[in-house]
Enzyme design. Structure first.
Site, PDB file in Angstrom:
ATOM      1  N   ARG A  35       0.825  -1.215   0.000  1.00  0.00           N
ATOM      2  CA  ARG A  35       0.000   0.000   0.000  1.00  0.00           C
ATOM      3  C   ARG A  35       0.859   1.265   0.000  1.00  0.00           C
ATOM      4  NH1 ARG A  35      -4.959  -2.012   3.796  1.00  0.00           N
ATOM      5  NH2 ARG A  35      -6.182  -2.801   2.055  1.00  0.00           N
ATOM      6  N   LYS A 201     -19.352 -16.717   1.667  1.00  0.00           N
ATOM      7  CA  LYS A 201     -20.755 -16.485   2.015  1.00  0.00           C
ATOM      8  C   LYS A 201     -21.548 -15.765   0.943  1.00  0.00           C
ATOM      9  CE  LYS A 201     -21.502 -15.114   6.370  1.00  0.00           C
ATOM     10  NZ  LYS A 201     -21.176 -14.127   7.427  1.00  0.00           N
ATOM     11  N   GLY A 350      -9.982  -9.554  -1.996  1.00  0.00           N
ATOM     12  CA  GLY A 350      -8.729  -9.987  -1.374  1.00  0.00           C
ATOM     13  C   GLY A 350      -8.320 -11.414  -1.693  1.00  0.00           C
ATOM     14  N   GLY A 373     -13.329  -4.170   0.444  1.00  0.00           N
ATOM     15  CA  GLY A 373     -14.686  -3.620   0.596  1.00  0.00           C
ATOM     16  C   GLY A 373     -14.976  -2.518  -0.413  1.00  0.00           C
TER      17      GLY A 373
END
Ligand code: AMP
Length: 404
Positions: A35, A201, A350, A373
């Protein structure tokens, strides 16, 4: 198309750059500096154009005084100095006289890093709660605001949404790259447009499915997610991972879009959630103690056909428990087939990124979105408060295909 750093004259200006320096730290060491490395292009551009650069970022969650020690920005400062090979100033504060003086005294081409913006969360959640007084104060430290923290654009914080409310603002190169790669693909897809979804999920991806199902020609679903879809159709899924709260959603969406949603027909199953070799079984042969660990060879062939014919692919989530060597085949085959496709290929999320790194395919896609996200929100077409106040100055061009 959002205004970018290139649309400003930076000379003599105090430019606040909101970076994403939220790096993983273990035992007081940065374990992955990606990052920070990715932020350098925008910082170097500002320096080359004679700006006085003020860097701000969050680092971890800071709710207590103890969290402050764990998430002290000095660790990023040391890494940044190494990477930039340049003197950088640091102020161990997020506001106050020392901060104001340091900002005011910056000379052209100099860089100043402030302490973790989330230090402001300890007393009143001011950063994460987007306190506008704090944002106004931070804005007063600069002349121009550049947001380059892609990982937080889906959050309404004082250091992104807030500052951009009070200063002329643009995006940095990292955010620009993400927007120009992803937005046209979602808003104006090339057909056949195939979406591949996997991961654990269904509930995490309901909005994504709802938004993409109308635009995509096909949605191929693997991973733990497909178990719930198949259960909703009446199949026995044994002891496999099931997302009980999403069964009705799966049933409804399948009844509406049965021709678009493509599910596996065979699996690699095991009777224990461990990295031991499993058995290949057709969907109707799954028994009560089986656990679905990966998609099977017939399903791989079916998925590969859709992938081969696609002009545009968006892939999010692994096809199986790829962390286990015995259950990597599905994810590996789908990653390879997508990498070989000559159209537009976008990977987000990710775990899909970890998977393609594992299979050494990083440079084989049109775009790899690094935001977690934020990528998911962008793909869902959800709101992005972090860039909401930044002016739109046109449309993004469609990504170039690999074969053109
Ligand atoms: P997500 O963060 O939702 O993309 O989920 C990624 C995780 O899903 C990975 O850790 C995978 O091991 C896991 N996963 C993929 N397939 C399965 C499966 N069939 N059963 C359980 N977990 C799975």
């Amino acid at each position: 198309m959002k205004k970018t750093i290139k649309d400003f004259n930076l000379k003599n200006k105090r430019v606040i750059i909101r970076c994403d320096f939220n790096v993983p730290i273990k035992d007081g060491k940065i374990t992955d500096n990606t990052r920070i490395v990715k932020s350098l292009e925008t910082i170097k551009y500002a320096i080359r154009h004679n700006a006085k650069v003020i860097l701000m970022s969050h680092l971890g969650k800071v709710k207590t005084e103890d969290d402050k020690n764990k998430n002290d920005m000095r660790i990023v400062y040391n890494e940044l100095v190494k990477l930039m090979k340049k003197k950088i100033k640091f102020v161990d504060n997020t506001r106050g006289r020392e901060v104001e003086d340091a900002c005011a005294n910056l000379k052209n081409g100099q860089i100043l890093l402030l302490q973790n913006t989330r230090y402001e969360d300890v007393d009143g959640n001011l950063e994460s709660g987007c306190d506008l007084e704090l944002a106004k104060y931070w804005a007063s430290l600069g002349d121009i605001f550049i947001n380059d923290a892609f990982g937080t654009i889906h959050r309404r914080h004082a250091s992104n949404y807030g500052i951009s409310k009070f200063l002329e603002s643009g995006v940095g190169f990292l955010i620009e790259e993400e927007l120009k790669s992803m937005l046209p693909a979602i808003e104006n897809p090339d057909n056949p447009f195939v979406v591949i979804l996997g991961g654990a999920k269904v509930s995490d991806k309901i909005k994504l499915i709802e938004s993409l199902v109308t635009k995509a020609d096909y949605i191929l679903i693997g991973g733990g997610m497909c178990n719930t879809f198949l259960l909703s159709e009446g199949y026995n899924m044994g002891e496999s991972l099931i997302d009980k709260d999403s069964i009705d959603f799966c049933k409804n969406i399948l009844s509406k879009y049965s021709n678009k949603i493509i599910l596996p027909i065979d699996f690699v199953v095991s009777d224990q959630f461990k990295d031991v070799s499993g058995n290949i079984k057709d969907i109707s042969d799954i028994s009560d103690n089986d656990i679905v660990m990966d998609i099977g060879p017939k399903s791989i062939e079916i998925f590969k056909k859709y992938i081969k014919d696609a002009e545009q692919i968006i892939w999010n989530g692994p096809m199986g428990v790829f962390e286990f060597k015995n259950y990597q085949n599905g994810t590996k085959a789908i990653a390879r087939a997508t990498a070989e496709n000559l159209g537009i290929t976008i990977v987000g999320g990710g775990d899909s990124i970890s998977a393609i790194k594992m299979f050494r395919l990083e440079d084989k896609f049109s775009h790899i979105s690094t935001g977690g996200g934020a990528s998911l929100k962008l793909l869902e077409g959800g709101s992005l408060p972090g860039i909401e106040n930044i002016e739109d100055i046109g449309e993004y061009n469609i990504l170039k295909k690999k074969h053109l």
